[in-house]
Scaffold this active site. Structure first.
Site, PDB file in Angstrom:
ATOM      1  N   PRO A 197       0.793  -1.226   0.000  1.00 52.82           N
ATOM      2  CA  PRO A 197       0.000   0.000   0.000  1.00 52.82           C
ATOM      3  C   PRO A 197       0.826   1.277   0.000  1.00 52.82           C
ATOM      4  CG  PRO A 197      -0.120  -1.105   2.124  1.00 52.82           C
ATOM      5  CD  PRO A 197       0.530  -2.064   1.166  1.00 52.82           C
ATOM      6  N   ASN A 198       0.322   2.231  -0.750  1.00 49.79           N
ATOM      7  CA  ASN A 198       0.850   3.601  -0.858  1.00 49.79           C
ATOM      8  C   ASN A 198       2.144   3.706  -1.668  1.00 49.79           C
ATOM      9  OD1 ASN A 198      -1.252   4.772   0.807  1.00 49.79           O
ATOM     10  ND2 ASN A 198      -0.276   3.709   2.516  1.00 49.79           N
ATOM     11  N   ARG A 202       4.905  10.915  -2.583  1.00 46.69           N
ATOM     12  CA  ARG A 202       4.675  10.628  -1.174  1.00 46.69           C
ATOM     13  C   ARG A 202       5.932  10.919  -0.351  1.00 46.69           C
ATOM     14  NH1 ARG A 202       4.651   4.510   1.296  1.00 46.69           N
ATOM     15  NH2 ARG A 202       4.063   5.085   3.411  1.00 46.69           N
ATOM     16  N   TYR A 256      11.102   8.921   0.892  1.00 46.49           N
ATOM     17  CA  TYR A 256      11.053   7.915  -0.169  1.00 46.49           C
ATOM     18  C   TYR A 256      11.643   8.374  -1.513  1.00 46.49           C
ATOM     19  CZ  TYR A 256       7.934   5.666   3.184  1.00 46.49           C
ATOM     20  OH  TYR A 256       7.418   5.092   4.314  1.00 46.49           O
ATOM     21  N   ASN A 301       8.053  -5.688  -1.001  1.00 46.51           N
ATOM     22  CA  ASN A 301       7.930  -4.578  -0.067  1.00 46.51           C
ATOM     23  C   ASN A 301       6.455  -4.492   0.287  1.00 46.51           C
ATOM     24  OD1 ASN A 301       7.880  -2.255   1.419  1.00 46.51           O
ATOM     25  ND2 ASN A 301       9.027  -1.009  -0.034  1.00 46.51           N
ATOM     26  N   ALA A 328       3.221  -0.926   4.728  1.00 41.22           N
ATOM     27  CA  ALA A 328       2.655  -0.923   6.083  1.00 41.22           C
ATOM     28  C   ALA A 328       2.169  -2.309   6.516  1.00 41.22           C
ATOM     29  CB  ALA A 328       1.506   0.084   6.163  1.00 41.22           C
ATOM     30  N   HIS A 388       4.109  -4.700   8.920  1.00 39.81           N
ATOM     31  CA  HIS A 388       4.076  -4.576  10.375  1.00 39.81           C
ATOM     32  C   HIS A 388       2.766  -5.089  10.991  1.00 39.81           C
ATOM     33  CE1 HIS A 388       7.344  -2.044   9.153  1.00 39.81           C
ATOM     34  NE2 HIS A 388       6.548  -1.130   8.634  1.00 39.81           N
ATOM     35  N   ASP A 397       2.078 -15.481   6.507  1.00 38.34           N
ATOM     36  CA  ASP A 397       1.739 -16.896   6.279  1.00 38.34           C
ATOM     37  C   ASP A 397       1.887 -17.263   4.806  1.00 38.34           C
ATOM     38  OD1 ASP A 397       1.209 -17.387   8.930  1.00 38.34           O
ATOM     39  OD2 ASP A 397      -0.972 -17.491   8.718  1.00 38.34           O
ATOM     40  N   GLU A 444      12.723  -9.606   1.449  1.00 33.15           N
ATOM     41  CA  GLU A 444      11.963  -8.471   1.991  1.00 33.15           C
ATOM     42  C   GLU A 444      12.785  -7.198   1.792  1.00 33.15           C
ATOM     43  OE1 GLU A 444      11.041  -8.833   6.168  1.00 33.15           O
ATOM     44  OE2 GLU A 444      10.419  -6.733   6.317  1.00 33.15           O
ATOM     45  N   HIS A 450      12.821  -2.783   2.074  1.00 33.88           N
ATOM     46  CA  HIS A 450      12.238  -1.493   2.463  1.00 33.88           C
ATOM     47  C   HIS A 450      13.123  -0.377   1.943  1.00 33.88           C
ATOM     48  CE1 HIS A 450       9.219  -3.405   4.873  1.00 33.88           C
ATOM     49  NE2 HIS A 450      10.168  -4.199   5.353  1.00 33.88           N
ATOM     50  N   ILE A 451      12.474   0.683   1.497  1.00 31.18           N
ATOM     51  CA  ILE A 451      13.187   1.837   0.949  1.00 31.18           C
ATOM     52  C   ILE A 451      13.866   2.604   2.084  1.00 31.18           C
ATOM     53  CG2 ILE A 451      12.855   4.032  -0.269  1.00 31.18           C
ATOM     54  CD1 ILE A 451      10.318   2.620  -1.557  1.00 31.18           C
ATOM     55  N   SER A 452      13.097   2.865   3.126  1.00 36.97           N
ATOM     56  CA  SER A 452      13.629   3.601   4.281  1.00 36.97           C
ATOM     57  C   SER A 452      14.193   2.622   5.304  1.00 36.97           C
ATOM     58  CB  SER A 452      12.516   4.440   4.917  1.00 36.97           C
ATOM     59  OG  SER A 452      11.493   3.589   5.423  1.00 36.97           O
ATOM     60  N   ARG A 506      13.060   4.491  12.411  1.00 37.02           N
ATOM     61  CA  ARG A 506      11.784   5.195  12.444  1.00 37.02           C
ATOM     62  C   ARG A 506      10.964   4.742  13.665  1.00 37.02           C
ATOM     63  NH1 ARG A 506       9.269   4.891   6.583  1.00 37.02           N
ATOM     64  NH2 ARG A 506       7.987   6.561   7.474  1.00 37.02           N
ATOM     65  N   ARG A 508       7.357   0.241  13.338  1.00 37.75           N
ATOM     66  CA  ARG A 508       7.958  -0.216  12.081  1.00 37.75           C
ATOM     67  C   ARG A 508       9.106  -1.207  12.319  1.00 37.75           C
ATOM     68  NH1 ARG A 508       5.607   3.394   8.302  1.00 37.75           N
ATOM     69  NH2 ARG A 508       5.218   5.404   9.259  1.00 37.75           N
TER      70      ARG A 508
END
Ligand code: DQA
Length: 137
Positions: free
Chosen positions: A9-10, A17, A22, A71, A74, A77, A84, A95, A97-99, A104, A108
């Site tokens: 999402p997002n 954003r 990001y 990725n 949200a 988390h 699963d 896995e 993540h950009i940040s 943070r 997170r």
């Protein structure tokens, strides 16, 4: 080699954003760059804001593709269901993540993906995706 990038999402808003977190580039532009740089790979991309659609895609590709770069944004988390799904499939999942999620908010720092991921790449901006890609080569 069939590899898919799955974004949660997002992440469709990348470029607009929170650019201080990001960056300024859209994912579509970044994905075009990746495809040009790795022309021999069968690279595909899927994004959804809907948890069930992400699970459906993981199940769909998760027994035939050579790699998934995930990725879950949200949902990383919060989603037992995505965790699963990653556990249920045979395709290895990296896995991403950009940040740097550990720099943070505390919420997170938890991931339902990590225990079942082959590896984790966090905090290198969009470059995180390319690093994950290279791990499959
Ligand atoms: C993110 C980090 C998540 O905490 C956040 O919810 C995102 C993006 C990242 O790539 O840095 O949407 O997964």
């Amino acid at each position: 080699m069939k590899i898919i990038i799955i974004n949660g999402p997002n992440l469709n808003l990348l470029g607009k954003r929170e650019p201080e977190v990001y960056g300024h580039m859209t994912f579509e532009d970044y994905f075009d760059e990746l495809k040009n740089k790795y022309p021999t790979l069968e690279l595909s991309y899927f994004q959804s804001n809907i948890e069930g659609e992400l699970i459906d895609k993981i199940q769909e590709v998760g027994f035939t593709y050579e790699g998934i770069i995930l990725n879950a944004a949200a949902y990383t988390h919060t989603s037992v269901g995505i965790g699963d799904a990653v556990k249920a499939i045979t395709t290895p999942v990296i896995e991403v993540h950009i940040s740097n999620t550990f720099a943070r908010e505390a919420f997170r720092h938890q991931s339902f993906i990590s225990p079942n991921a082959k590896g984790i790449i966090i905090g290198f901006g969009l470059k995180s995706y390319e690093l994950a890609l290279q791990s499959f080569l």
